[in-house]
Design an enzyme around this catalytic site. Structure first.
Site, mmCIF file in Angstrom:
data_model
loop_
_atom_site.group_PDB
_atom_site.id
_atom_site.type_symbol
_atom_site.label_atom_id
_atom_site.label_comp_id
_atom_site.label_asym_id
_atom_site.label_seq_id
_atom_site.Cartn_x
_atom_site.Cartn_y
_atom_site.Cartn_z
ATOM 1 N N THR A 143 0.871 -1.180 0.000
ATOM 2 C CA THR A 143 0.000 0.000 0.000
ATOM 3 C C THR A 143 0.902 1.223 0.000
ATOM 4 O OG1 THR A 143 -0.062 0.124 2.391
ATOM 5 C CG2 THR A 143 -1.790 -1.144 1.342
ATOM 6 N N GLU B 41 -5.706 -3.775 1.257
ATOM 7 C CA GLU B 41 -5.805 -4.741 2.367
ATOM 8 C C GLU B 41 -7.039 -5.630 2.247
ATOM 9 O OE1 GLU B 41 -5.024 -1.610 2.579
ATOM 10 O OE2 GLU B 41 -3.610 -1.185 4.205
ATOM 11 N N LYS C 63 -11.777 17.437 14.264
ATOM 12 C CA LYS C 63 -12.252 17.138 15.612
ATOM 13 C C LYS C 63 -12.433 18.451 16.363
ATOM 14 C CE LYS C 63 -10.696 12.479 15.644
ATOM 15 N NZ LYS C 63 -9.874 11.413 16.101
ATOM 16 N N TRP D 96 -17.094 15.347 15.683
ATOM 17 C CA TRP D 96 -16.455 15.233 14.375
ATOM 18 C C TRP D 96 -17.211 16.024 13.313
ATOM 19 C CZ3 TRP D 96 -15.044 9.343 13.518
ATOM 20 C CH2 TRP D 96 -14.125 8.963 14.508
HETATM 21 P P1 ADP Z 1 -3.835 3.944 -2.124
HETATM 22 O O1 ADP Z 1 -3.673 4.682 -0.823
HETATM 23 O O2 ADP Z 1 -2.597 3.483 -2.769
HETATM 24 O O3 ADP Z 1 -4.845 4.582 -3.062
HETATM 25 P P2 ADP Z 1 -5.794 1.854 -1.805
HETATM 26 O O4 ADP Z 1 -6.081 1.654 -3.220
HETATM 27 O O5 ADP Z 1 -5.741 0.664 -0.936
HETATM 28 O O6 ADP Z 1 -4.429 2.559 -1.632
HETATM 29 O O7 ADP Z 1 -6.764 2.962 -1.256
HETATM 30 C C1 ADP Z 1 -7.847 2.609 -0.480
HETATM 31 C C2 ADP Z 1 -8.558 3.847 -0.050
HETATM 32 O O8 ADP Z 1 -9.072 4.554 -1.169
HETATM 33 C C3 ADP Z 1 -9.781 3.547 0.780
HETATM 34 O O9 ADP Z 1 -9.454 3.310 2.121
HETATM 35 C C4 ADP Z 1 -10.604 4.807 0.584
HETATM 36 O O10 ADP Z 1 -10.195 5.849 1.442
HETATM 37 C C5 ADP Z 1 -10.284 5.198 -0.817
HETATM 38 N N1 ADP Z 1 -11.361 4.746 -1.714
HETATM 39 C C6 ADP Z 1 -11.414 3.613 -2.443
HETATM 40 N N2 ADP Z 1 -12.565 3.545 -3.135
HETATM 41 C C7 ADP Z 1 -13.276 4.661 -2.833
HETATM 42 C C8 ADP Z 1 -14.553 5.180 -3.213
HETATM 43 N N3 ADP Z 1 -15.354 4.540 -4.062
HETATM 44 N N4 ADP Z 1 -14.941 6.355 -2.671
HETATM 45 C C9 ADP Z 1 -14.144 7.020 -1.812
HETATM 46 N N5 ADP Z 1 -12.949 6.596 -1.420
HETATM 47 C C10 ADP Z 1 -12.497 5.436 -1.921
#
Ligand code: ADP
Length: 547
Positions: free
Chosen positions: A185, A330, A439, A444
């Protein structure tokens, strides 16, 4: 008493074997890095993946060894997916868009033994090679004719590597919990961390991708994954497609509107998947050239929130259903998809859109809940928002080599780092990243809600909200606005526009105007950079509170 059912391990190799046996003539089409379109079938892909497996064994690759790829979506990369994992080695798909130091860090951390690379990334690897301690050799994903002159040590031409092998072999019968692939990640804080997938979790995730309520992959589909194979296994499509014998179309390196459109049109693509930025490019291209998408049935949008206006354009102007999906590396990565329920089909489009713009419902195999800071579960009323927690069949139980320590709570839940609501229909909506939430006095405030409202003002092109230190409330919201070209709204106008649309205590304490807001490679607003920029900012309300 145990059931009397065969205990066959869930193995990735069985996906390709199935496709080759029952859908052997179905095509895999690739825009190659060398230029021309390449086409072959699942039967060819199986033979060549087996040739690769034999070649890896000849090189001395053992079960558990990590083999890295730096590659776009294409047929040779697809063969690595099956040839490497099929023999119990671990496919480590590196994101070439990371900074060079991050790539060096993760390749060394993973102890990659061979690195397979597209021609594109040879110059990048040449710079890093002296620091890549575990690399025994570099395999260039091309043929002899296109081999570049390179300073890389121990260079192997992919076609020459596999050519001597017969492709006649049986895949080993591995334990289904064997590690299959590794994906780091990007990690906005600290070093990237590795998520280590297993054969079992991957096959179960593939079943899910085929469900009608998830991506609905079937043998009648032609799928163009724009989402890269180095981003959480192209959201599982490289495994889900062979599970059904769906035709695959790989776009290679160019992901601009024209290349994506031409492939969709020429190959009669029915389904695609990618991040909002990619769809923006495609929609602009189609508008400019007055084009339609006669074959496309649906598209998956995820990675960042799909804007409601984009969903409406796809559905109303092009007749393409949007599947809004959420997940993370993850989570293999699928967690939720926003396919409408039966009763929603009769709802007016505006009401449907409200739900389609949310991140979707849980996929079977993934449990979701939201909790407060103390770990107490919050109601599923669509209003309360809290830490989004997940557990399930394909969710990480820890990071590679124990990085980050214990990541599950006592109930086995993994904290996604997202803040969300869950509504009575089961639809989840992300309201923030946990670290971006403001916060204020123990309560929130959702930065995303404020941003979405602010961009509704006719003079606003883009908006970002961050928490700024406040002597009394701890943090208060600061609204950063990029005005539309030629417009100059005032602070009073913007705040007046928000007035009545939000709770009084959510009202930003100040508004600043900027030419631009920093973004990440996938179009997410870089809140860390923005917070850094405004770290010494003194809110007008902070002055009065201090007096
Ligand atoms: P990176 O940080 O490399 O982009 P990931 O692909 O694992 O890693 O990113 C996951 C994150 O992307 C999620 O925890 C979320 O915050 C965001 N995310 C993924 N899909 C969506 C979505 N449809 N809408 C909003 N946020 C999203």
């Amino acid at each position: 008493m145990l059931g009397l059912i065969q205990d066959r391990p869930l193995l990735i190799s069985s996906l390709l074997d199935f496709a080759a046996t029952y859908h052997g003539e179905v095509e895999i089409v690739s825009r190659s890095i060398e230029g021309p379109i390449h086409r072959y079938t699942y039967r060819d892909a199986q033979r060549r993946s087996k040739q690769l497996a034999q070649a890896l064994q000849r090189l001395g690759v053992k079960p558990g060894d990590r083999i890295a790829t730096l590659a776009w979506n294409g047929y040779r990369h697809f063969e690595c997916y099956y040839g490497v994992s099929g023999i119990g080695a671990v496919l480590h798909t590196i994101n070439p868009r990371l900074f060079a130091e991050q790539i060096v860090y993760i390749a060394n951390h993973a102890e990659d033994s061979y690195i397979f690379t597209d021609l594109t990334f040879v110059p990048l690897l040449e710079q890093m090679a002296p620091e890549l301690k575990s690399a025994k050799g570099y395999v260039i994903l091309t043929d002899r004719k296109h081999m570049p002159g390179t300073s890389l040590p121990n260079v192997i031409c992919y076609e020459e590597l596999i050519a001597p092998e017969s492709g006649e072999m049986e895949w080993p019968r591995l334990d289904e919990r064997t590690a299959s692939s590794l994906c780091y990640t990007s990690g906005t804080t600290g070093n990237p961390k590795g998520v280590l997938y297993a054969h079992r979790s991957t096959v179960l995730h593939s079943f899910a991708t085929c469900m009608q309520d998830v991506l609905g992959i079937s043998s009648r589909d032609t799928i163009l994954p724009v989402v890269p194979m180095f981003h959480a296994n192209a959201w599982g499509i490289v495994y889900g497609a062979p599970m059904c014998g769906a035709k695959l179309v790989f776009p290679g390196r160019e992901l601009d509107g024209q290349n994506v459109y031409e492939l969709m049109d020429q190959e009669k693509v029915t389904m695609s998947a990618g991040v909002p930025t990619v769809w923006l490019m495609l929609l602009n291209y189609m508008k400019e050239h007055d084009l339609k998408l006669p074959y496309m049935n649906r598209t998956v949008i995820g990675g960042s929130a799909a804007p409601a206006s984009m969903i409406a354009t796809f559905e109303k102007q092009y007749g393409v259903t949007v599947i809004h999906a959420w997940g993370m590396t993850e989570m293999s990565p699928l967690g939720t998809t926003g396919v409408m329920k039966a009763k929603m089909a009769d709802w007016p489009f505006e009401k449907q859109l409200e739900y389609k713009a949310k991140q979707g419902r849980a996929v079977f195999g993934v449990d979701l809940k939201i909790s407060d800071d103390g770990g107490n579960e919050l109601p599923r009323d669509g209003k309360a928002f809290g830490h989004l927690m997940v557990r399930g069949f394909w969710i990480a139980s820890g990071y590679f080599k124990g990085e980050g320590g214990q990541v599950l709570d006592e109930g086995g839940w993994f904290d996604t780092g997202d803040v969300a609501t869950l509504d009575p229909e089961g639809f989840m909506q992300i309201t923030d990243r946990a670290k971006d939430v403001i916060k204020s006095g123990g309560e929130w405030i959702s930065s995303i809600d404020l941003e979405n409202l602010a961009v509704g003002h006719p003079d606003v092109a883009e908006a970002a909200v961050i928490g700024v230190a406040h002597p009394k409330w701890d943090e208060r919201p600061l609204l950063v606005i990029v005005p539309k070209q030629g417009r100059s709204p005032t602070k009073e106008e913007i705040l007046g526009y928000l007035d009545g649309k939000i709770a009084k205590w959510w009202m930003p304490d100040d508004v600043v105007f900027a030419k631009e807001i920093p973004h990440t490679a996938t179009g997410k607003i870089q809140k860390v950079a923005l917070r850094q920029q405004f770290k010494d900012y003194v809110l007008p309300t902070a002055q009065s509170a201090a007096e």
